[in-house]
Design a protein around this motif. Sequence first.
Motif, PDB file in Angstrom:
ATOM      1  N   GLU A 149     -51.787  30.879 -19.028  1.00 31.96           N
ATOM      2  CA  GLU A 149     -52.928  31.297 -18.207  1.00 31.96           C
ATOM      3  C   GLU A 149     -52.469  31.669 -16.799  1.00 31.96           C
ATOM      4  OE1 GLU A 149     -57.123  31.918 -17.292  1.00 31.96           O
ATOM      5  OE2 GLU A 149     -55.751  32.220 -18.959  1.00 31.96           O
ATOM      6  N   THR A 150     -51.507  30.939 -16.272  1.00 29.13           N
ATOM      7  CA  THR A 150     -50.952  31.277 -14.959  1.00 29.13           C
ATOM      8  C   THR A 150     -50.312  32.659 -15.000  1.00 29.13           C
ATOM      9  OG1 THR A 150     -50.555  28.943 -14.472  1.00 29.13           O
ATOM     10  CG2 THR A 150     -49.316  30.561 -13.173  1.00 29.13           C
ATOM     11  N   LEU A 151     -49.553  32.941 -16.048  1.00 25.94           N
ATOM     12  CA  LEU A 151     -48.914  34.250 -16.177  1.00 25.94           C
ATOM     13  C   LEU A 151     -49.932  35.360 -16.439  1.00 25.94           C
ATOM     14  CD1 LEU A 151     -45.726  33.273 -18.182  1.00 25.94           C
ATOM     15  CD2 LEU A 151     -45.849  34.055 -15.811  1.00 25.94           C
ATOM     16  N   ARG A 152     -51.040  35.032 -17.075  1.00 30.47           N
ATOM     17  CA  ARG A 152     -52.087  36.033 -17.271  1.00 30.47           C
ATOM     18  C   ARG A 152     -52.667  36.443 -15.921  1.00 30.47           C
ATOM     19  NH1 ARG A 152     -57.421  36.659 -17.134  1.00 30.47           N
ATOM     20  NH2 ARG A 152     -57.818  34.474 -16.665  1.00 30.47           N
ATOM     21  N   GLN A 153     -52.934  35.459 -15.078  1.00 34.79           N
ATOM     22  CA  GLN A 153     -53.543  35.758 -13.784  1.00 34.79           C
ATOM     23  C   GLN A 153     -52.541  36.273 -12.759  1.00 34.79           C
ATOM     24  OE1 GLN A 153     -55.997  32.518 -12.382  1.00 34.79           O
ATOM     25  NE2 GLN A 153     -57.731  33.450 -13.420  1.00 34.79           N
ATOM     26  N   PHE A 154     -51.317  35.815 -12.860  1.00 35.68           N
ATOM     27  CA  PHE A 154     -50.295  36.190 -11.878  1.00 35.68           C
ATOM     28  C   PHE A 154     -49.024  36.620 -12.605  1.00 35.68           C
ATOM     29  CE2 PHE A 154     -52.907  32.700 -10.222  1.00 35.68           C
ATOM     30  CZ  PHE A 154     -53.540  33.359  -9.174  1.00 35.68           C
ATOM     31  N   PRO A 155     -49.047  37.792 -13.241  1.00 36.88           N
ATOM     32  CA  PRO A 155     -47.874  38.222 -14.011  1.00 36.88           C
ATOM     33  C   PRO A 155     -46.643  38.378 -13.124  1.00 36.88           C
ATOM     34  CG  PRO A 155     -49.464  40.008 -13.826  1.00 36.88           C
ATOM     35  CD  PRO A 155     -50.107  38.785 -13.239  1.00 36.88           C
ATOM     36  N   THR A 156     -45.516  38.003 -13.675  1.00 35.78           N
ATOM     37  CA  THR A 156     -44.272  38.111 -12.919  1.00 35.78           C
ATOM     38  C   THR A 156     -43.873  39.566 -12.726  1.00 35.78           C
ATOM     39  OG1 THR A 156     -43.024  37.884 -14.970  1.00 35.78           O
ATOM     40  CG2 THR A 156     -43.393  35.889 -13.682  1.00 35.78           C
ATOM     41  N   LEU A 157     -44.300  40.411 -13.624  1.00 42.22           N
ATOM     42  CA  LEU A 157     -44.003  41.835 -13.540  1.00 42.22           C
ATOM     43  C   LEU A 157     -45.273  42.598 -13.920  1.00 42.22           C
ATOM     44  CD1 LEU A 157     -41.693  43.864 -13.044  1.00 42.22           C
ATOM     45  CD2 LEU A 157     -41.262  43.814 -15.486  1.00 42.22           C
ATOM     46  N   PRO A 158     -46.037  43.079 -12.935  1.00 43.80           N
ATOM     47  CA  PRO A 158     -47.320  43.714 -13.243  1.00 43.80           C
ATOM     48  C   PRO A 158     -47.212  45.135 -13.784  1.00 43.80           C
ATOM     49  CG  PRO A 158     -46.953  43.714 -10.897  1.00 43.80           C
ATOM     50  CD  PRO A 158     -45.810  42.952 -11.514  1.00 43.80           C
ATOM     51  N   PHE A 159     -45.995  45.619 -13.971  1.00 46.59           N
ATOM     52  CA  PHE A 159     -45.819  46.952 -14.539  1.00 46.59           C
ATOM     53  C   PHE A 159     -44.544  46.978 -15.367  1.00 46.59           C
ATOM     54  CE2 PHE A 159     -43.750  46.918 -10.440  1.00 46.59           C
ATOM     55  CZ  PHE A 159     -42.514  47.458 -10.715  1.00 46.59           C
ATOM     56  N   ILE A 160     -44.433  48.006 -16.194  1.00 50.92           N
ATOM     57  CA  ILE A 160     -43.256  48.187 -17.037  1.00 50.92           C
ATOM     58  C   ILE A 160     -42.660  49.549 -16.694  1.00 50.92           C
ATOM     59  CG2 ILE A 160     -42.431  48.375 -19.415  1.00 50.92           C
ATOM     60  CD1 ILE A 160     -45.025  46.808 -20.206  1.00 50.92           C
ATOM     61  N   LEU A 161     -41.380  49.598 -16.453  1.00 53.80           N
ATOM     62  CA  LEU A 161     -40.703  50.850 -16.124  1.00 53.80           C
ATOM     63  C   LEU A 161     -39.885  51.299 -17.329  1.00 53.80           C
ATOM     64  CD1 LEU A 161     -40.081  52.949 -13.936  1.00 53.80           C
ATOM     65  CD2 LEU A 161     -38.170  51.522 -13.223  1.00 53.80           C
ATOM     66  N   ARG A 162     -40.100  52.530 -17.751  1.00 55.19           N
ATOM     67  CA  ARG A 162     -39.376  53.097 -18.886  1.00 55.19           C
ATOM     68  C   ARG A 162     -38.827  54.464 -18.504  1.00 55.19           C
ATOM     69  NH1 ARG A 162     -39.367  48.595 -20.513  1.00 55.19           N
ATOM     70  NH2 ARG A 162     -40.452  47.785 -22.318  1.00 55.19           N
ATOM     71  N   SER A 163     -37.899  54.948 -19.303  1.00 58.68           N
ATOM     72  CA  SER A 163     -37.333  56.277 -19.117  1.00 58.68           C
ATOM     73  C   SER A 163     -37.785  57.155 -20.283  1.00 58.68           C
ATOM     74  CB  SER A 163     -35.805  56.184 -19.094  1.00 58.68           C
ATOM     75  OG  SER A 163     -35.244  57.453 -18.932  1.00 58.68           O
ATOM     76  N   ILE A 164     -38.255  58.348 -19.973  1.00 51.72           N
ATOM     77  CA  ILE A 164     -38.750  59.254 -21.008  1.00 51.72           C
ATOM     78  C   ILE A 164     -37.573  59.749 -21.850  1.00 51.72           C
ATOM     79  CG2 ILE A 164     -39.889  61.479 -21.396  1.00 51.72           C
ATOM     80  CD1 ILE A 164     -41.594  60.848 -18.939  1.00 51.72           C
ATOM     81  N   LYS A 165     -37.698  59.633 -23.163  1.00 58.96           N
ATOM     82  CA  LYS A 165     -36.603  59.950 -24.087  1.00 58.96           C
ATOM     83  C   LYS A 165     -36.576  61.407 -24.535  1.00 58.96           C
ATOM     84  CE  LYS A 165     -35.124  55.759 -24.139  1.00 58.96           C
ATOM     85  NZ  LYS A 165     -33.992  55.413 -23.321  1.00 58.96           N
ATOM     86  N   GLU A 166     -37.705  62.093 -24.425  1.00 55.53           N
ATOM     87  CA  GLU A 166     -37.759  63.519 -24.771  1.00 55.53           C
ATOM     88  C   GLU A 166     -38.836  64.176 -23.922  1.00 55.53           C
ATOM     89  OE1 GLU A 166     -40.581  63.737 -28.641  1.00 55.53           O
ATOM     90  OE2 GLU A 166     -38.622  62.806 -28.974  1.00 55.53           O
ATOM     91  N   ASP A 167     -38.731  65.471 -23.720  1.00 56.33           N
ATOM     92  CA  ASP A 167     -39.724  66.187 -22.925  1.00 56.33           C
ATOM     93  C   ASP A 167     -41.124  65.953 -23.493  1.00 56.33           C
ATOM     94  OD1 ASP A 167     -37.693  67.185 -21.381  1.00 56.33           O
ATOM     95  OD2 ASP A 167     -37.777  69.219 -22.192  1.00 56.33           O
ATOM     96  N   ILE A 168     -42.079  65.739 -22.598  1.00 53.25           N
ATOM     97  CA  ILE A 168     -43.473  65.549 -23.005  1.00 53.25           C
ATOM     98  C   ILE A 168     -44.311  66.613 -22.315  1.00 53.25           C
ATOM     99  CG2 ILE A 168     -45.463  64.005 -22.971  1.00 53.25           C
ATOM    100  CD1 ILE A 168     -43.482  61.668 -22.837  1.00 53.25           C
ATOM    101  N   LYS A 169     -44.978  67.414 -23.115  1.00 57.05           N
ATOM    102  CA  LYS A 169     -45.827  68.470 -22.569  1.00 57.05           C
ATOM    103  C   LYS A 169     -47.204  67.883 -22.274  1.00 57.05           C
ATOM    104  CE  LYS A 169     -47.321  73.175 -23.509  1.00 57.05           C
ATOM    105  NZ  LYS A 169     -47.258  74.291 -24.472  1.00 57.05           N
ATOM    106  N   ILE A 170     -47.566  67.853 -20.994  1.00 57.03           N
ATOM    107  CA  ILE A 170     -48.855  67.313 -20.567  1.00 57.03           C
ATOM    108  C   ILE A 170     -49.918  68.411 -20.631  1.00 57.03           C
ATOM    109  CG2 ILE A 170     -50.117  66.206 -18.676  1.00 57.03           C
ATOM    110  CD1 ILE A 170     -47.965  64.438 -19.870  1.00 57.03           C
ATOM    111  N   THR A 171     -49.625  69.535 -20.017  1.00 56.27           N
ATOM    112  CA  THR A 171     -50.483  70.719 -20.068  1.00 56.27           C
ATOM    113  C   THR A 171     -49.570  71.921 -20.242  1.00 56.27           C
ATOM    114  OG1 THR A 171     -50.422  71.169 -17.691  1.00 56.27           O
ATOM    115  CG2 THR A 171     -52.157  69.672 -18.470  1.00 56.27           C
ATOM    116  N   GLN A 172     -50.157  73.087 -20.281  1.00 53.78           N
ATOM    117  CA  GLN A 172     -49.372  74.315 -20.423  1.00 53.78           C
ATOM    118  C   GLN A 172     -48.320  74.432 -19.318  1.00 53.78           C
ATOM    119  OE1 GLN A 172     -49.656  76.370 -23.015  1.00 53.78           O
ATOM    120  NE2 GLN A 172     -48.077  77.762 -22.281  1.00 53.78           N
ATOM    121  N   ASP A 173     -48.682  74.002 -18.118  1.00 54.44           N
ATOM    122  CA  ASP A 173     -47.796  74.165 -16.963  1.00 54.44           C
ATOM    123  C   ASP A 173     -47.065  72.890 -16.542  1.00 54.44           C
ATOM    124  OD1 ASP A 173     -48.633  76.838 -16.761  1.00 54.44           O
ATOM    125  OD2 ASP A 173     -50.361  76.259 -15.546  1.00 54.44           O
ATOM    126  N   HIS A 174     -47.361  71.772 -17.170  1.00 57.71           N
ATOM    127  CA  HIS A 174     -46.767  70.502 -16.742  1.00 57.71           C
ATOM    128  C   HIS A 174     -46.002  69.838 -17.886  1.00 57.71           C
ATOM    129  CE1 HIS A 174     -49.937  71.155 -13.750  1.00 57.71           C
ATOM    130  NE2 HIS A 174     -49.153  70.473 -12.933  1.00 57.71           N
TER     131      HIS A 174
END
Length: 85
Positions: free
Chosen positions: A10-35
């Motif tokens: 419960e302590t870790l739920r309320q106060f996570p030691t790492l509030p985000f996860i950092l990853r590296s994109i493994k292949e190109d991802i098309k978001i929109t036609q231009d992005h």
Amino acid sequence: MEYTKQVIKETLRQFPTLPFILRSIKEDIKITQDHILPVGSPAVIAPLLTHNYDSTLWKQPKQFNPENFSTENVQKETQVFIHSF
């Protein structure tokens, strides 16, 4: 000892030691036609704080309640939650 584990979770739920996860994109991802997110770009995933305080997932998300992780309550859950542990 079981209650101690519940308190820790419960302590870790309320106060996570790492509030985000950092990853590296493994292949190109098309978001929109231009992005496109190119391979090797960093991607930040930050669901922990939003999920851990979501009132649709927790009865009283801002209240410290180790019973959230009791055997009885964990067995009742049918959804998968993202935790910091």
